[in-house]
Design a protein around this motif. Structure first.
Motif, PDB file in Angstrom:
ATOM      1  N   LYS A 104       0.835  -1.207   0.000  1.00  0.00           N
ATOM      2  CA  LYS A 104       0.000   0.000   0.000  1.00  0.00           C
ATOM      3  C   LYS A 104       0.867   1.253   0.000  1.00  0.00           C
ATOM      4  O   LYS A 104       0.595   2.217  -0.715  1.00  0.00           O
ATOM      5  N   ASN A 151      -7.659   1.183  -3.891  1.00  0.00           N
ATOM      6  CA  ASN A 151      -8.714   0.763  -2.989  1.00  0.00           C
ATOM      7  C   ASN A 151      -8.265  -0.456  -2.173  1.00  0.00           C
ATOM      8  O   ASN A 151      -7.657  -1.379  -2.699  1.00  0.00           O
ATOM      9  N   GLY A 153      -0.008   2.895  -3.545  1.00  0.00           N
ATOM     10  CA  GLY A 153      -0.453   4.249  -3.255  1.00  0.00           C
ATOM     11  C   GLY A 153      -1.927   4.304  -2.890  1.00  0.00           C
ATOM     12  O   GLY A 153      -2.353   3.707  -1.928  1.00  0.00           O
ATOM     13  N   ASP A 154      -2.701   4.988  -3.715  1.00  0.00           N
ATOM     14  CA  ASP A 154      -4.108   5.251  -3.393  1.00  0.00           C
ATOM     15  C   ASP A 154      -5.081   4.166  -3.839  1.00  0.00           C
ATOM     16  O   ASP A 154      -6.280   4.403  -3.864  1.00  0.00           O
TER      17      ASP A 154
END
Length: 191
Positions: free
Chosen positions: A121, A129, A126-127
């Motif tokens: 993550k 879900n 990164g971003d």
């Protein structure tokens, strides 16, 4: 998030108290999961939980928001004590934890998987879900010494994340060394 919880009861009063606690934990876990948290939960160490949960996975790993993690022996077999069954998603080393013979259990396997997911993550996805990460972890699984992407079995779930988790531990140890921090074998990742 990494959880290692479990409970057993022997009286009707204890069972009623446990059922109330299970409801609270389930509601909290569901809310956190819906907000994007990944919640890795030790599958349990008695491999007999099925007598009341319908599976050999202990509370709270029985819930759909929980990512149940079981334990492997040093040679990659399911630990005799490790919970297994339909809710098991991943496994990792959980016996003779870092050479400490008295430290066995799914509670030791779970942080390896949670730490690997946290690393992905932070440094890879990164971003993305959290639910997508949960699914994508399957592609890193090693099953019986070979990659079987998407394959599932009762004893190993989708497979072991131990080889990748160990690479992460080595990488974190190297980063800490470069930063002049004490060498803890990468365990600071789980602190």
């Amino acid at each position: 998030m990494n959880l290692s919880l479990g409970a057993h009861f022997s009286t009707p009063y204890e069972e009623a108290a446990l059922r109330r606690a299970m409801k609270v934990v389930n509601e909290a876990g569901r809310e956190l999961y819906d907000q994007g948290a990944l919640i890795f939960v030790a599958a349990g160490n008695d491999d007999e939980a099925g007598d009341w949960t319908g599976d050999d996975i202990d509370f709270p790993a029985i819930y759909d928001w929980a990512i149940a993690v079981g334990s492997l022996t040093d040679d990659g077999r399911k630990s005799n004590f490790s919970g297994d069954g339909a809710k098991l998603e991943f496994v990792a080393d959980g016996e003779n934890y870092y050479g400490m013979k008295e430290m066995d259990g799914t509670s030791f396997a779970t942080p390896l998987v949670a730490g690997f997911a946290a690393y992905l993550k932070t440094y890879v996805y990164g971003d993305i879900n959290a639910r997508d990460i949960r699914c994508d972890l399957r592609r890193y699984c090693v099953h019986g010494g070979r990659h079987e992407h998407g394959a599932w079995c009762r004893d190993h779930g989708y497979g072991s994340l131990t080889p990748y988790a160990r690479l992460v531990l080595d990488h974190v140890a190297e980063l800490r060394k470069q930063a002049g921090e004490p060498d803890d074998g990468g365990m600071g990742l789980f602190a």
